[in-house]
Design a protein around this motif. Sequence first.
Motif: not given
Length: 236
Positions: A138-145
């Motif tokens: 879930k965190l990586i899905a946000d950071l990938i931006a």
Amino acid sequence: MTDYRFLNDKLELRQGLKSFLSQIPSSQRKSFERAFQWHDLWNHHCVFSLSRSPKILSQWRAYASDGNGMALGLTSKFLEHAGLSLVECRYEDHDTYAAELIPKHQDFVESVHNASELHRAENSFMDWVRANSLGFYKLIADLIALKNPAFSEEKELRAIWSRPMGDTSIKMREARNLIIPYVEAKIWPDNEEQHSLCVVIPEIWLGPKCSELNKLSIIAMNIGMCMPYRHDCGYV
């Protein structure tokens, strides 16, 4: 969708993580870095990249055989139907964006720190990290931006799928003398008629050097009302 570690800028996710870590309490920072190191070792985070615009010359030169290739125009509706949630890349104010993520992920950051204190033995902590991979996903899905501002002209959108190492959906391909992990996203059911594919791909763009004859071939492919366009910028 390619494992992020094999992208052109393989440090992007780590730079995003660095921005995030700078916003959490220093007492929790080391334990989270330790946990992420193990998580990253056992998982594939595969990225799908697109551009909002078909009229960026640098993109044609870099990704379409120096302008001789073509680009598919995809509809976001059907990408979402395939399980691909697109996010706009953020080229500026990374620390501000990371700070905005803290309330969303604070409970998970605290649970990682508590687990680090509880599981002093490294193998025990590794087991905890494996069992709690969803929080990292879930965190990586946000950071990938987050993306380097040097690439802002690309107007990039991204989607990411995270899969554990050994998952049967992970495939391998060879390129640039590397064996590259990737996953395939099915954007169109096998049992649908080919002429209906234009619902997903309403347009195909020819690069500035691409032969006009390819328009005839696109029509002959029988994929419905898929309109061929050309980015004619004078690049020859």
